[in-house]
Design a protein around this motif. Structure first.
Motif, PDB file in Angstrom:
ATOM      1  N   ARG A   7      -2.054  -5.170  -7.135  1.00  0.00           N
ATOM      2  CA  ARG A   7      -2.014  -3.773  -6.713  1.00  0.00           C
ATOM      3  C   ARG A   7      -3.422  -3.239  -6.475  1.00  0.00           C
ATOM      4  O   ARG A   7      -3.680  -2.522  -5.512  1.00  0.00           O
ATOM      5  CB  ARG A   7      -1.306  -2.941  -7.781  1.00  0.00           C
ATOM      6  N   GLN A   8      -4.361  -3.618  -7.352  1.00  0.00           N
ATOM      7  CA  GLN A   8      -5.735  -3.152  -7.196  1.00  0.00           C
ATOM      8  C   GLN A   8      -6.369  -3.721  -5.932  1.00  0.00           C
ATOM      9  O   GLN A   8      -7.031  -2.998  -5.175  1.00  0.00           O
ATOM     10  CB  GLN A   8      -6.561  -3.553  -8.422  1.00  0.00           C
ATOM     11  N   SER A  11      -5.078  -2.006  -2.853  1.00  0.00           N
ATOM     12  CA  SER A  11      -5.697  -0.698  -2.659  1.00  0.00           C
ATOM     13  C   SER A  11      -7.100  -0.834  -2.078  1.00  0.00           C
ATOM     14  O   SER A  11      -7.484  -0.087  -1.168  1.00  0.00           O
ATOM     15  CB  SER A  11      -5.752   0.044  -4.005  1.00  0.00           C
ATOM     16  N   GLU A  12      -7.860  -1.800  -2.576  1.00  0.00           N
ATOM     17  CA  GLU A  12      -9.234  -1.988  -2.113  1.00  0.00           C
ATOM     18  C   GLU A  12      -9.278  -2.468  -0.660  1.00  0.00           C
ATOM     19  O   GLU A  12     -10.175  -2.074   0.100  1.00  0.00           O
ATOM     20  CB  GLU A  12      -9.954  -2.993  -3.022  1.00  0.00           C
ATOM     21  N   GLU A  17       0.828  -4.121  -1.195  1.00  0.00           N
ATOM     22  CA  GLU A  17       0.851  -5.021  -2.344  1.00  0.00           C
ATOM     23  C   GLU A  17       1.654  -6.279  -2.023  1.00  0.00           C
ATOM     24  O   GLU A  17       1.347  -7.370  -2.514  1.00  0.00           O
ATOM     25  CB  GLU A  17       1.450  -4.294  -3.546  1.00  0.00           C
ATOM     26  N   ASP A  94     -12.030  -1.067 -15.754  1.00  0.00           N
ATOM     27  CA  ASP A  94     -11.873  -1.635 -14.409  1.00  0.00           C
ATOM     28  C   ASP A  94     -13.073  -2.430 -13.918  1.00  0.00           C
ATOM     29  O   ASP A  94     -13.151  -2.794 -12.753  1.00  0.00           O
ATOM     30  CB  ASP A  94     -11.544  -0.530 -13.413  1.00  0.00           C
TER      31      ASP A  94
END
Length: 783
Positions: A7-8, A11-12, A17, A94
């Motif tokens: 998911r991270q 987003s980046e 996803e 993070d």
């Protein structure tokens, strides 16, 4: 946790996803980036190779972060100190930096002054004075004097209490985050010359007294200053309070500390001591930690930028236009020891060699011309490649004069020989030409570079090709990994003829290892050429998985199956057969038939296995089978009579070739053995934020000579041909003009004959890229 990581990354990278999850699954299953990008578009919904490389890199970082997170959680839990609040903070950290901040108070360490003070029973004193400013420090401290515990008097007790608080503050993750944020936004990076090193470090004089906002230091300047520090010339530090009144004795970071703990310093008995605690905590503990961290972050940023510059230039060089399968005569120029000559056929096979002496001091021009003309006639040569090192322009003049006198219209081209000596002396070259002199191998490599730059340059360590910026100042492992990825992507984008490729080229094909690449060549030598792709499965150790990864990138030209010469993967052949069956058109009749293929509706052939992206790719490939993505071959024509720096006159307009692109401009070879610089401000009449928006390595451009410094052999050029030499409005950064970035030391051609070839490229021990350019380019125009 895998889901959180996916998911991270999604987003980046600003993708879904679902795409990331699919790509991660493919990578974990052993699929290569080129294969996924080209043949699994339906699965990833079209992620390209750049996105996949970024995903792969980020995935590695976040998995390392997760592994470290678990180690820290276990370590603190074993100490019995892992409460719910701390666990939550660790689980939500993070970055590695924030994670280590949280671990700092629990990290095993040698006994500190603060720990010794706690053991001496001084923690209650520290808490009392910090929280109750009405208490008198000396009076309170007197009750904690204990000689047997090492607290001799009230001063020792107060010093111990101060050490406890200083360490507590330095290990407060929330406080460190606040200070870090302030410094990232406001701090300056400062450089000063070490006293007495002014003359020794003259190349760094632009940084003898240099201050720059931390957020605005570009990679090339940062690396130049770090190099200056490594050489003992410069002292670097972080200025947390730029612009502060010189009379001020405190830092704003001390205010941050006071505010963080809600401390209002006034005239109460303990306030002076509390202020001292804050000041000492900042100056002795936190500032040193932050300076180390911030400089490390700046260096990481600079290294990433420099590696990206190298990767971009390498890609441009590898993807340069090939001259194609033409009989080529290669010349490795020289002076005293003569010029080495090699003739190769259209497949790159060595046909003949010779040594000629057309240059000073021997000047045996007529004899040399006779030798070269004989080789041209004997082998029907139609292209001549001349290395661009020592004596290249003299050799070029000799060749052109000879061709003119003979009335031949054979094209001669100047070719970069950076790294050629590395190949010549390598085990690969020795295995390929066991009985050939090292210097003659260089001539072969030069000729092959003109035929197919990609196929020849893959034989050389990418770091030796010499298109980098500060390549010796960056992480060599990260640089090698990034450059290897670039080579792999380029090779697979072009495709490889399995019947002519060298082991070095095959090794870069997706799914193939060094051993399998060698086995392919051995199988080919023993059994003859491959007639189809399926025969690859007979190669030792080339199993189904490797075949799946490599098959689409390997070409079998003029084989049994016409599709084997295309980028259509064997797994997709059923789609082509289905099109042929439904349209009544034979497969070989479809290939290259534009009108017919335009009439085929891709959606009619989509099924559960092959989606629309794959069918569209198949139709596109059938339209232009084996299409080479590289541009059309063209070369620069150097001006006659302009052979050395001294021949340049401000105002001249010349044709040249872009040899290197950096963050601050582009270097251009105009045929004088020294590349000139087009500063970023002189690349275009429009604002340019990145030189690669305008040019790339290998481009042929026209430039105007703006300034020439004969003493330092520096040339300022402009691509804005209306610019006039001597105009003002100059570049603001003196380190951004005039000298080509450092190359790998082996990028200098050392041919074993006592000659060192240097086109103005700095070796690893040469002058720094951040050197003093102001004097040489004081008149360089900037818009």
């Amino acid at each position: 946790m895998t889901q959180l990581i996916n998911r991270q990354i999604a987003s980046e990278l600003n993708v879904s996803e679902k795409q990331i999850t699919a790509a991660v699954t493919l990578l974990d299953d052993g699929n290569t980036v080129p294969f996924i990008a080209r043949y699994r578009k339906e699965v990833t919904q079209g992620l390209d190779d750049t996105q996949l490389r970024n995903l792969e890199s980020r995935l590695g970082y976040l998995r390392e972060l997760e592994d470290r997170r678990q180690v820290i959680l276990n370590a603190i839990d074993e100490q019995g100190k892992l409460d719910d609040s701390l666990k939550k903070s660790i689980l939500t950290a993070d970055s590695k930096t924030s994670l280590e901040d949280l671990y700092l108070p629990y990290k095993p360490k040698r006994r500190t002054k603060g720990q010794i003070a706690i053991e001496a029973g001084l923690e209650p004193l520290a808490d009392r004075l910090w929280n109750e400013p009405d208490k008198d420090p000396d009076t309170e401290a007197s009750g904690f004097v204990h000689g047997e515990k090492g607290v001799a008097d009230s001063k020792a007790a107060l010093d111990g209490a101060r050490a406890i608080l200083m360490e507590r503050f330095a290990e407060d993750a929330t406080l460190l985050a606040k200070i870090r944020r302030h410094l990232q936004q406001n701090a300056e990076f400062s450089s000063r010359v070490v006293e007495g090193k002014e003359q020794e470090g003259a190349k760094f004089k632009d940084y003898f007294e240099h201050d720059e906002a931390l957020t605005r230091v570009p990679s090339h300047r940062a690396l130049a200053m770090f190099r200056g520090r490594n050489e003992g010339i410069l002292q670097l530090n972080l200025n947390a309070d730029p612009g502060q009144d010189t009379k001020s004795t405190g830092s704003y970071c001390e205010t941050i500390i006071a505010d963080h703990y809600d401390i209002n310093l006034g005239s109460k008995p303990a306030d002076r001591w509390r202020k001292q605690v804050i000041s000492f905590a900042w100056r002795i503990k936190i500032s040193m930690h932050m300076e180390t961290e911030m400089m490390g972050g700046l260096r990481d940023m600079a290294e990433t930028g420099a590696i990206q510059v190298f990767a971009d230039n390498l890609k441009d060089l590898l993807m340069a236009a090939p001259a194609g399968p033409r009989c080529t005569l290669g010349i490795d120029p020289g002076l005293r020891t003569g010029c080495k000559v090699a003739v190769i056929d259209s497949t790159g096979k060595l046909l003949d060699t010779a040594t000629i002496y057309p240059t000073p001091p021997q000047n045996r021009i007529a004899e040399s011309a006779k030798v070269v003309m004989a080789l041209i006639k004997k082998h029907q040569v139609d292209l001549i490649a001349i290395g661009n090192g020592t004596a290249s322009r003299e050799t070029d003049a000799f060749v052109n004069g000879m061709l003119k006198d003979a009335g031949l219209k054979i094209q001669s081209v100047m070719v970069s020989e950076a790294g050629a000596s590395v190949y010549s002396a390598s085990e690969l070259a020795a295995a390929e030409f066991p009985g050939l002199d090292v210097s003659l191998r260089g001539a072969v490599s030069i000729a092959r570079r003109l035929q197919d730059p990609l196929a020849e340059l893959v034989k050389i360590d990418p770091k030796s090709i010499g298109v980098g910026q500060y390549q010796h100042d960056v992480s060599q492992s990260q640089l090698a990994k990034r450059l290897d990825a670039v080579v792999e992507d380029c090779v697979n984008a072009v495709g490889v003829d399995v019947n002519s490729a060298s082991p070095a080229l095959l090794n870069r094909v997706a799914g193939l290892s060094t051993t399998i690449a060698q086995n392919i060549v051995a199988f080919r030598d023993e059994n003859g050429r491959f007639d189809d792709r399926k025969t690859l499965l007979k190669v030792p150790r080339l199993g189904p998985k490797a075949y799946e990864q490599c098959a689409g990138f390997l070409r079998v030209m003029k084989g049994k199956n016409p599709l084997d010469s295309s980028a259509v993967h064997p797994e997709a052949y059923p789609v082509v057969k289905r099109i042929a069956k439904q349209t009544g058109k034979a497969v070989d009749a479809m290939i290259g038939n534009h009108d017919f293929l335009r009439s085929v509706k891709a959606s009619d052939y989509v099924d559960d296995t092959f989606g629309l992206p794959t069918v569209n790719d198949i139709l596109s490939e059938l339209t232009k089978p084996g299409r080479d993505p590289r541009p059309e071959f063209k070369t620069a024509t150097f001006a006659e009579g302009v052979n050395e720096v001294k021949d340049l006159i401000p105002g001249m307009v010349l044709e040249g070739v872009i040899t290197n692109v950096t963050n601050f401009g582009a270097f251009v070879d105009v045929g004088v053995h020294q590349d000139g610089l087009v500063h970023i401000s002189a690349l275009s009449d429009k604002f340019v934020s990145d030189p690669r928006e305008v040019v790339k390595a290998g481009d042929v451009v026209k430039v105007k000579v703006m300034e020439v410094d004969l003493g330092r052999k520096r040339i300022a050029l402009s691509m804005r041909l209306n610019d006039q030499p001597g105009e003002t409005n100059k570049p603001s950064r003196r380190d951004e003009a005039g000298k080509r970035p450092q190359q790998h030391s082996s990028g200098h051609k050392s041919d074993g004959r006592g000659e060192r070839r240097n086109k103005g490229n700095n070796s690893s021990t040469g002058s720094a890229m951040g050197g003093a350019f102001a004097d040489a380019f004081a008149k360089a125009k900037r818009k």
